[in-house]
Motif scaffolding. Structure first.
Motif, PDB file in Angstrom:
ATOM      1  N   LEU A  34       0.828  -1.204   0.000  1.00  0.00           N
ATOM      2  CA  LEU A  34       0.000   0.000   0.000  1.00  0.00           C
ATOM      3  C   LEU A  34       0.866   1.259   0.000  1.00  0.00           C
ATOM      4  O   LEU A  34       0.578   2.227  -0.713  1.00  0.00           O
ATOM      5  CB  LEU A  34      -0.937  -0.013   1.205  1.00  0.00           C
ATOM      6  N   ARG A  35       1.935   1.242   0.783  1.00  0.00           N
ATOM      7  CA  ARG A  35       2.834   2.411   0.823  1.00  0.00           C
ATOM      8  C   ARG A  35       3.546   2.599  -0.520  1.00  0.00           C
ATOM      9  O   ARG A  35       3.775   3.733  -0.954  1.00  0.00           O
ATOM     10  CB  ARG A  35       3.832   2.270   1.958  1.00  0.00           C
ATOM     11  N   ALA A  36       3.889   1.506  -1.170  1.00  0.00           N
ATOM     12  CA  ALA A  36       4.524   1.607  -2.490  1.00  0.00           C
ATOM     13  C   ALA A  36       3.547   2.214  -3.499  1.00  0.00           C
ATOM     14  O   ALA A  36       3.939   3.024  -4.343  1.00  0.00           O
ATOM     15  CB  ALA A  36       5.002   0.236  -2.963  1.00  0.00           C
ATOM     16  N   ARG A  37       2.284   1.834  -3.411  1.00  0.00           N
ATOM     17  CA  ARG A  37       1.262   2.405  -4.293  1.00  0.00           C
ATOM     18  C   ARG A  37       1.177   3.920  -4.075  1.00  0.00           C
ATOM     19  O   ARG A  37       1.117   4.692  -5.025  1.00  0.00           O
ATOM     20  CB  ARG A  37      -0.093   1.734  -4.032  1.00  0.00           C
ATOM     21  N   LEU A  38       1.196   4.343  -2.836  1.00  0.00           N
ATOM     22  CA  LEU A  38       1.130   5.770  -2.530  1.00  0.00           C
ATOM     23  C   LEU A  38       2.381   6.496  -3.026  1.00  0.00           C
ATOM     24  O   LEU A  38       2.292   7.577  -3.608  1.00  0.00           O
ATOM     25  CB  LEU A  38       0.950   5.979  -1.022  1.00  0.00           C
ATOM     26  N   ALA A  39       3.533   5.872  -2.848  1.00  0.00           N
ATOM     27  CA  ALA A  39       4.789   6.488  -3.279  1.00  0.00           C
ATOM     28  C   ALA A  39       4.871   6.605  -4.802  1.00  0.00           C
ATOM     29  O   ALA A  39       5.530   7.519  -5.322  1.00  0.00           O
ATOM     30  CB  ALA A  39       5.976   5.690  -2.755  1.00  0.00           C
ATOM     31  N   THR A  58      -5.761   5.590 -12.150  1.00  0.00           N
ATOM     32  CA  THR A  58      -6.021   4.268 -12.721  1.00  0.00           C
ATOM     33  C   THR A  58      -5.967   3.207 -11.626  1.00  0.00           C
ATOM     34  O   THR A  58      -5.217   3.338 -10.654  1.00  0.00           O
ATOM     35  CB  THR A  58      -4.996   3.914 -13.815  1.00  0.00           C
ATOM     36  N   ALA A  59      -6.750   2.168 -11.823  1.00  0.00           N
ATOM     37  CA  ALA A  59      -6.769   1.056 -10.870  1.00  0.00           C
ATOM     38  C   ALA A  59      -5.420   0.333 -10.903  1.00  0.00           C
ATOM     39  O   ALA A  59      -4.754   0.297 -11.932  1.00  0.00           O
ATOM     40  CB  ALA A  59      -7.892   0.084 -11.227  1.00  0.00           C
ATOM     41  N   LEU A  65      -3.629  -5.575  -4.980  1.00  0.00           N
ATOM     42  CA  LEU A  65      -3.931  -4.158  -4.789  1.00  0.00           C
ATOM     43  C   LEU A  65      -5.271  -3.792  -5.405  1.00  0.00           C
ATOM     44  O   LEU A  65      -6.013  -2.970  -4.862  1.00  0.00           O
ATOM     45  CB  LEU A  65      -2.823  -3.286  -5.375  1.00  0.00           C
ATOM     46  N   SER A  66      -5.585  -4.406  -6.527  1.00  0.00           N
ATOM     47  CA  SER A  66      -6.877  -4.158  -7.166  1.00  0.00           C
ATOM     48  C   SER A  66      -8.021  -4.590  -6.250  1.00  0.00           C
ATOM     49  O   SER A  66      -9.062  -3.937  -6.187  1.00  0.00           O
ATOM     50  CB  SER A  66      -6.945  -4.896  -8.500  1.00  0.00           C
ATOM     51  N   ARG A  67      -7.816  -5.669  -5.520  1.00  0.00           N
ATOM     52  CA  ARG A  67      -8.839  -6.146  -4.574  1.00  0.00           C
ATOM     53  C   ARG A  67      -8.946  -5.230  -3.364  1.00  0.00           C
ATOM     54  O   ARG A  67     -10.021  -4.975  -2.840  1.00  0.00           O
ATOM     55  CB  ARG A  67      -8.501  -7.581  -4.138  1.00  0.00           C
ATOM     56  N   LEU A  68      -7.801  -4.715  -2.897  1.00  0.00           N
ATOM     57  CA  LEU A  68      -7.788  -3.838  -1.726  1.00  0.00           C
ATOM     58  C   LEU A  68      -8.222  -2.417  -2.058  1.00  0.00           C
ATOM     59  O   LEU A  68      -8.670  -1.683  -1.173  1.00  0.00           O
ATOM     60  CB  LEU A  68      -6.388  -3.820  -1.099  1.00  0.00           C
ATOM     61  N   ASN A 136      -8.920  -8.039   7.821  1.00  0.00           N
ATOM     62  CA  ASN A 136      -9.728  -8.181   6.611  1.00  0.00           C
ATOM     63  C   ASN A 136      -8.875  -7.926   5.363  1.00  0.00           C
ATOM     64  O   ASN A 136      -8.978  -8.659   4.375  1.00  0.00           O
ATOM     65  CB  ASN A 136     -10.926  -7.231   6.652  1.00  0.00           C
ATOM     66  N   ASP A 137      -8.030  -6.907   5.403  1.00  0.00           N
ATOM     67  CA  ASP A 137      -7.149  -6.636   4.265  1.00  0.00           C
ATOM     68  C   ASP A 137      -6.221  -7.812   3.990  1.00  0.00           C
ATOM     69  O   ASP A 137      -6.017  -8.205   2.837  1.00  0.00           O
ATOM     70  CB  ASP A 137      -6.321  -5.366   4.495  1.00  0.00           C
ATOM     71  N   VAL A 138      -5.669  -8.393   5.040  1.00  0.00           N
ATOM     72  CA  VAL A 138      -4.772  -9.540   4.870  1.00  0.00           C
ATOM     73  C   VAL A 138      -5.551 -10.729   4.292  1.00  0.00           C
ATOM     74  O   VAL A 138      -5.077 -11.418   3.380  1.00  0.00           O
ATOM     75  CB  VAL A 138      -4.085  -9.914   6.205  1.00  0.00           C
ATOM     76  N   ARG A 139      -6.755 -10.961   4.802  1.00  0.00           N
ATOM     77  CA  ARG A 139      -7.585 -12.060   4.282  1.00  0.00           C
ATOM     78  C   ARG A 139      -7.926 -11.844   2.809  1.00  0.00           C
ATOM     79  O   ARG A 139      -7.883 -12.774   2.014  1.00  0.00           O
ATOM     80  CB  ARG A 139      -8.875 -12.203   5.085  1.00  0.00           C
ATOM     81  N   LEU A 140      -8.295 -10.615   2.444  1.00  0.00           N
ATOM     82  CA  LEU A 140      -8.598 -10.321   1.038  1.00  0.00           C
ATOM     83  C   LEU A 140      -7.384 -10.586   0.157  1.00  0.00           C
ATOM     84  O   LEU A 140      -7.494 -11.171  -0.915  1.00  0.00           O
ATOM     85  CB  LEU A 140      -9.065  -8.877   0.872  1.00  0.00           C
TER      86      LEU A 140
END
Length: 187
Positions: A34-39, A58-59, A65-68, A136-140
């Motif tokens: 998630l932090r890499a996505r933000l960076a 963009t997704a 990451l697309s699921r989260l 929940n995020d980890v499970r997803l």
């Protein structure tokens, strides 16, 4: 891990070293993604001038990451119009930074309150809600990786490489379910 217990506004459990290591490792991995996505979000000059944060338009291509970070606007199944694509991009740009902050924040709560060597976990109601979100995020993420579906058997053949990971997924499901039960338990 023993089931969660609620006494007043405190939720507790005991977690062993192995469980703590697995949970902390998975939460750290998701938080890193998630932090890499933000960076990787391009800098927006207008956002810098106005103070309004913007995110990617963009997704994510990565399935986890697309699921989260799903689309904030449902697209027409027959092929989205340009207007729908523009709307989805604008909504993502406006809301994704806040969602990323929230997801990293709840991951931080788990990492701050889950003892690295196992032991007592003592949470406030707010911290317990953060645990629910992070688990929940980890499970997803794990469910996406394993291809979990409603009709997936509870056990996979031993030679299936997903078999040991399915056990972790089921443990996380149990952890989450019992935390929900403890949170909903009225004194």
């Amino acid at each position: 891990m023993i089931p969660w217990e609620r006494v007043g506004d405190t939720i507790t459990t005991k977690i062993d070293r192995r469980e703590s290591t697995v949970l902390r490792g998975l939460v750290t991995q998701i938080d890193g993604m998630l932090r890499a996505r933000l960076a990787d979000t391009p800098q927006d000059e207008l956002a810098e001038l106005t103070g309004i944060r913007t995110g990617a338009t963009t997704a994510p291509e990565d399935p986890i990451l697309s699921r989260l970070l799903p689309d904030f606007h449902r697209m027409d199944g027959d092929g989205p119009s340009q207007e729908e694509r523009d709307s989805a991009a604008a909504l993502r740009s406006l809301h994704e930074p806040e969602l990323l902050d929230h997801k990293s924040g709840v991951a931080g709560v788990v990492l701050d309150t889950c003892p690295p060597d196992g032991g007592l976990v003592k949470l406030s109601l707010e911290q317990a809600q953060a645990w629910l979100s992070a688990v929940n995020d980890v499970r997803l993420a794990l469910g996406t990786t394993l291809g979990v579906t409603d009709d997936m058997p509870d056990e996979l053949p031993e030679d299936d490489p997903r078999s040991p990971h399915l056990g972790v997924y089921q443990w996380l499901t149990w952890l989450q379910e019992h935390l929900v039960l403890a949170l909903s338990d009225a004194d």
